[in-house]
Motif scaffolding. Structure first.
Motif, mmCIF file in Angstrom:
data_model
loop_
_atom_site.group_PDB
_atom_site.id
_atom_site.type_symbol
_atom_site.label_atom_id
_atom_site.label_comp_id
_atom_site.label_asym_id
_atom_site.label_seq_id
_atom_site.Cartn_x
_atom_site.Cartn_y
_atom_site.Cartn_z
ATOM 1 N N LYS A 64 1.304 -8.157 -6.500
ATOM 2 C CA LYS A 64 2.271 -7.995 -7.640
ATOM 3 C C LYS A 64 2.359 -10.266 -7.405
ATOM 4 C CE LYS A 64 5.119 -4.483 -8.328
ATOM 5 N NZ LYS A 64 6.580 -3.957 -8.196
ATOM 6 N N THR A 83 -6.882 1.845 -6.087
ATOM 7 C CA THR A 83 -6.820 3.343 -6.444
ATOM 8 C C THR A 83 -7.878 4.270 -5.601
ATOM 9 O OG1 THR A 83 -6.864 4.063 -7.829
ATOM 10 C CG2 THR A 83 -4.421 3.310 -7.795
ATOM 11 N N THR A 95 -3.746 -3.417 -9.922
ATOM 12 C CA THR A 95 -3.981 -2.546 -8.424
ATOM 13 C C THR A 95 -5.448 -1.896 -8.881
ATOM 14 O OG1 THR A 95 -3.101 -0.618 -10.339
ATOM 15 C CG2 THR A 95 -1.722 -0.656 -9.163
ATOM 16 N N THR A 115 -2.593 4.017 -3.160
ATOM 17 C CA THR A 115 -2.798 2.685 -3.848
ATOM 18 C C THR A 115 -2.248 1.688 -3.174
ATOM 19 O OG1 THR A 115 -1.812 4.703 -5.172
ATOM 20 C CG2 THR A 115 -1.869 2.120 -6.714
ATOM 21 N N LEU A 116 -3.161 0.468 -3.797
ATOM 22 C CA LEU A 116 -3.223 -1.222 -3.329
ATOM 23 C C LEU A 116 -2.302 -1.812 -4.786
ATOM 24 C CD1 LEU A 116 -6.188 -2.359 -1.178
ATOM 25 C CD2 LEU A 116 -3.644 -1.780 -0.500
ATOM 26 N N THR A 117 -1.660 -2.014 -4.303
ATOM 27 C CA THR A 117 -0.628 -3.184 -5.769
ATOM 28 C C THR A 117 0.104 -4.160 -5.207
ATOM 29 O OG1 THR A 117 0.761 -1.187 -5.812
ATOM 30 C CG2 THR A 117 1.327 -3.082 -6.682
ATOM 31 N N THR A 120 0.129 -7.427 -12.270
ATOM 32 C CA THR A 120 0.312 -7.180 -11.192
ATOM 33 C C THR A 120 -0.942 -6.420 -10.887
ATOM 34 O OG1 THR A 120 2.195 -6.105 -11.470
ATOM 35 C CG2 THR A 120 0.708 -4.665 -10.289
ATOM 36 N N ARG A 171 0.934 -1.643 -0.147
ATOM 37 C CA ARG A 171 0.079 -0.299 -0.226
ATOM 38 C C ARG A 171 0.578 1.032 -0.243
ATOM 39 N NH1 ARG A 171 -1.463 -0.031 4.964
ATOM 40 N NH2 ARG A 171 -3.807 -0.984 4.611
#
Ligand code: ATP
Length: 798
Positions: free
Chosen positions: A721, A773, A771, A717-719, A769, A709
């Motif tokens: 991967k 937001t 994401t 933004t949560l990413t 990935t 985060r």
């Protein structure tokens, strides 16, 4: 040596002397002496067996009546004895039946029924009564209230062992607060040394009968042990089936033949057996004819070039008929005969009859019985004049090329001679006769030509001949005749066994089902992993059976020592004689190392924190003895037990190997988690630069799914991967202290008392990935929760 033996031969009347000592023994007397056979060998065991017999009956009775079982068991000290009380809420037992059920051995409702039930023999509860009266001298006290009746009936009774009949001491009508059911009270010499077995029996009964509620009170227990119901679903009601033709023995068949109301064998087979319809009955008839009457050999027919000769023979045999009619008859007959490849005597008779009818009508001439017989008698020798050549072709066809021609000729000659000389005018022989002909021919051939026809070669020749022989159409004897002749009955039995018949139906069985096996194990054993398997039905000795297996592993299960093996037959736990049971034999023969369990020496009972349960359900469970403790080594059952266990064990194996790889991963992760910061510090020291950011490194190195985060000016933004090689779809919940805004359609928000749950379930393919937001107030705080991915494969950097 008896006292008579020393004087045997000298004195007259010894047989009479011996006869004085001979008398009938009642079954009750027999078991009084041999109570160990019924599981009453000691006080400790006697108590367990008595509980088991009464609880099994209670479960059978409630299930049969469609009632959810509520069973109460109480063991109490009563002076020098123990008092045992078992109550059920079943349908009750009628006043007339109570004395026999409890006061007569070998009296029950299940012995003759082909249906899965716990009770089979009609001995169990009366044996408990017998043991009780033998050890305490006290009568059994039975209360029973049948469904719908106002009152209950109360009896005190013992078994008269001389006569195997009940002796009622007290009988009265009484009131009982249960609306229906049965209560039995027994006093017996006993002790609680088998407490463990008793508890095992009750616990294991609860595992495989998750629909039952059982309560046990016993000395030394402050609180009763209670096993609650795990399901309202009663086991499937079973249906009684008729015997399967593959399962009866000769004695039973003779009894059935004597008792049936059917007149014909066809009616008998279809009425009295399961899976026999008209077609199967016909097949059995033919197989019976082959055994009983033998088949008729077919011989090659002459070809058309020899037709004239045959016509002459026929015309010769038909005397005193008109010339034209005779010629028409002979031509038609010979035409049919030479048009066939091979012909049997019976077939020739039928053809002659048919032609006599048709040509007779056409020419207005009567070809009566005598003419027909004469024609057959004249024609058959001509048709069979080259038996040897015919048999030679058959022998040649199935014999290896290494064999000498002279040997084949010799075999053919001897076999043909046997047909010509021993099989009567119709060349009839049974399969056994043919085998004998061939064996005799082989002997002669060895002598004459020094050529050996071994067992296989003989078998091949006999098979080839038999396959060219034809089933006769003679009428099968009627039921009465067969019932009076055990040799004919034997032929019928062999025919039944030899005919392919559909396996018996399985609605007479009620397996627990894989789901409920697992539910039962979960209810009573706190483990990490459960698996179960239910096999399809198979048959042994005409009785259908189904095997189920379940495994629980890890968690709170005892990790030292052998695994726990739970054996069940028709939902009854088997607590004694584990070593003598086929289930145990199968478990010990499986190579458990292949499934991830420790097994010293590669065979025997495996070690580890596991419970293995095996259930065999059948209309006739083959126990090793009347005490019903262990299953006999029946190969068909062994095979299924093994397959069921292996099916469940395969799931255990994949669970254990996954667990092991996750454990490895965790170890590696722990080491990396310690080393990476140290390396970063070292690197900074060596290079004189700031420490590198190692936040994402661990996840990358471990091929994990990483969740990060980043928050900048209220923009979150949560990413996610995915560094792993599988696709993942984690359940992510970001818990935020301020209301989030600007979320796209993929996530949902739930407001719960001033906390907002941002729920997101992205699909992230391997190497991809994802994401998310959203925006929140600057001072918001966060907490994240990720599910749906094993912790060992997850790195959360927030
Ligand atoms: N609690 C009960 N409620 C209703 N019927 C019962 C009960 N107990 C026994 N019976 C009846 O009495 C019969 C005899 O019981 P018993 O225990 O002697 O033999 P079984 O259960 O048939 O066979 P096994 O000897 O294999 O246990 C049973 O077949 C059943 O019909």
């Amino acid at each position: 040596m008896t006292s008579f033996q020393s004087t045997l031969g000298d004195e007259p009347g010894i047989a009479e002397e011996l006869a004085k000592g001979q008398r009938e023994i009642s079954i009750a007397e027999f078991f009084e002496k041999n109570k160990h056979m019924l599981g009453f060998d000691s006080g400790a065991r006697g108590l367990v067996t008595a509980v088991k017999e009464a609880v099994d009956n209670a479960l059978d009775a409630t299930e049969e009546a469609g009632i959810q079982p509520d069973i109460y068991v109480e063991i109490a000290e009563a002076g020098d004895y123990y008092r045992l009380v078992i109550e059920d809420n079943g349908p009750g037992i009628t006043k007339e039946q109570v004395p026999k059920v409890f006061g007569k051995l070998l009296y029950g409702s299940r012995f003759h029924a082909r249906e899965q039930s716990r009770g089979q023999q009609g001995i169990g509860i009366s044996a408990a009564v017998l043991y009780s009266q033998l050890t305490s001298g006290k009568p059994a006290k039975v209360t029973s209230r049948t469904q719908g009746s106002e009152d209950a009936e109360y009896f005190e009774l013992v078994i008269n062992t001389d006569q195997n009949e009940p002796e009622i001491r007290t009988e009265k009508t009484t009131s009982w607060d249960r609306p229906h059911g049965t209560r039995i009270e027994l006093e017996m010499e006993a002790n609680m040394r088998a407490r463990q077995q008793l508890h095992d029996y009750i616990l294991h009964t609860a595992v495989v009968n998750p629909h039952a509620r059982i309560e046990l009170r016993e000395p030394g227990l402050d609180e009763p042990m209670k096993f609650e119901r795990a399901t309202d679903q009663l086991p499937k009601q079973t249906k009684e089936i008729r015997p399967h033709p593959h399962g009866v023995e000769l004695g039973t068949l003779l009894k059935m033949l004597a008792a049936t109301e059917s007149y014909s064998v066809s009616g008998f087979l279809q009425e009295e057996f399961t899976r026999v319809g008209a077609k199967t009955s016909d097949k059995i008839h033919d197989a019976f004819r082959d055994r009983h009457f033998g088949r008729e050999m077919t011989w090659r027919t002459p070809d058309a070039t020899e037709a004239d000769e045959l016509v002459a023979v026929v015309e010769d045999a038909v005397a005193n008929k008109g010339k034209e009619a005779t010629a028409a008859f002979a031509d038609e007959l010979v035409d049919i005969v030479v048009g066939k490849d091979r012909i049997a005597h019976g077939e020739l008779v039928t053809i002659v009859e048919n032609v006599a009818e048709t040509v007779g009508e056409e020419t207005d001439t009567s070809f009566g019985e005598t003419v027909r017989e004469n024609v057959v008698e004249a024609l058959w020798p001509v048709l069979t004049d080259d038996r040897e050549g015919d048999v030679y072709a058959i022998v040649d066809d199935v014999t290896t090329t290494q064999k000498d021609d002279a040997g084949k000729v010799s075999m053919a000659r001897s076999i043909a001679t046997q047909f010509a000389e021993t099989t009567g005018p119709a060349d009839r022989a049974t399969r056994d006769d043919v085998a004998e002909f061939v064996a005799w021919a082989a002997e002669r051939t060895k002598e004459r030509e020094d050529e050996t026809y071994g067992e296989t070669a003989q078998e091949n020749v006999a098979d080839a001949i038999w396959s060219r022989m034809r089933t006769v159409s003679d009428e099968v004897p009627k039921v009465r005749e067969i019932a009076d002749d055990r040799d004919v009955a034997r032929d019928l039995l062999d025919a039944m066994r030899q005919t392919d018949i559909l396996a018996p139906p399985t609605d007479c069985l009620s397996p627990i089902s894989a789901d409920l096996v697992e539910a039962g194990l979960k209810k009573e054993f706190d483990a990490d992993f459960y698996a179960a398997a239910t096999r399809d039905a198979e048959v042994h000795g005409g009785d259908p059976f189904i095997v189920e297996a379940g495994i629980a592993y890890g968690g709170e299960l005892r990790s030292e020592g052998k695994i726990d093996l739970l054996r069940f037959a028709n939902r009854v736990p088997l607590v004694y004689q584990q070593g003598a049971c086929t289930i145990t034999h199968v478990v010990k023969d499986i190579g458990w190392r292949n499934y991830g369990l420790d097994q010293p020496g590669g065979s025997g009972m495996p070690n580890g924190p596991a419970v293995l349960m095996v259930h065999v359900a059948s209309t006739n469970v083959p126990f090793t003895s009347e005490s019903k403790d262990a299953l006999a080594d029946v190969p068909a059952i062994q095979d299924e037990v093994e397959l069921a266990i292996r099916e469940a064990a395969r799931e255990l194996k994949s669970y254990l190997s996954k667990r092991r790889s996750l454990q490895k991963r965790r170890k590696k992760q722990d080491v990396l988690g310690r080393i990476l910061p140290q390396m970063a510090t070292k690197l900074s020291e060596v290079t004189g630069r700031p420490e590198p950011n190692i936040d994402g490194a661990l996840g990358r190195i471990m091929n994990n799914l990483t969740v990060e985060r980043a928050v900048e000016d209220g923009e979150v933004t949560l990413t996610v991967k995915n560094y792993s090689n599988t696709n993942e779809s984690p359940d992510i919940t970001d818990i935020v202290s301020a209301e989030p805004a600007g979320l796209d359609g993929e996530a949902t928000v739930v407001d719960l008392d001033g906390e907002w749950f941002v729920k997101w379930n992205p699909e992230v393919s391997s190497g991809e990935t994802a994401t998310l937001t959203y925006s929140v107030a600057q001072d918001a705080s966060f907490d994240i929760n990720v599910d749906g991915v094993e912790t060992e494969k997850l790195t959360v950097n927030v």
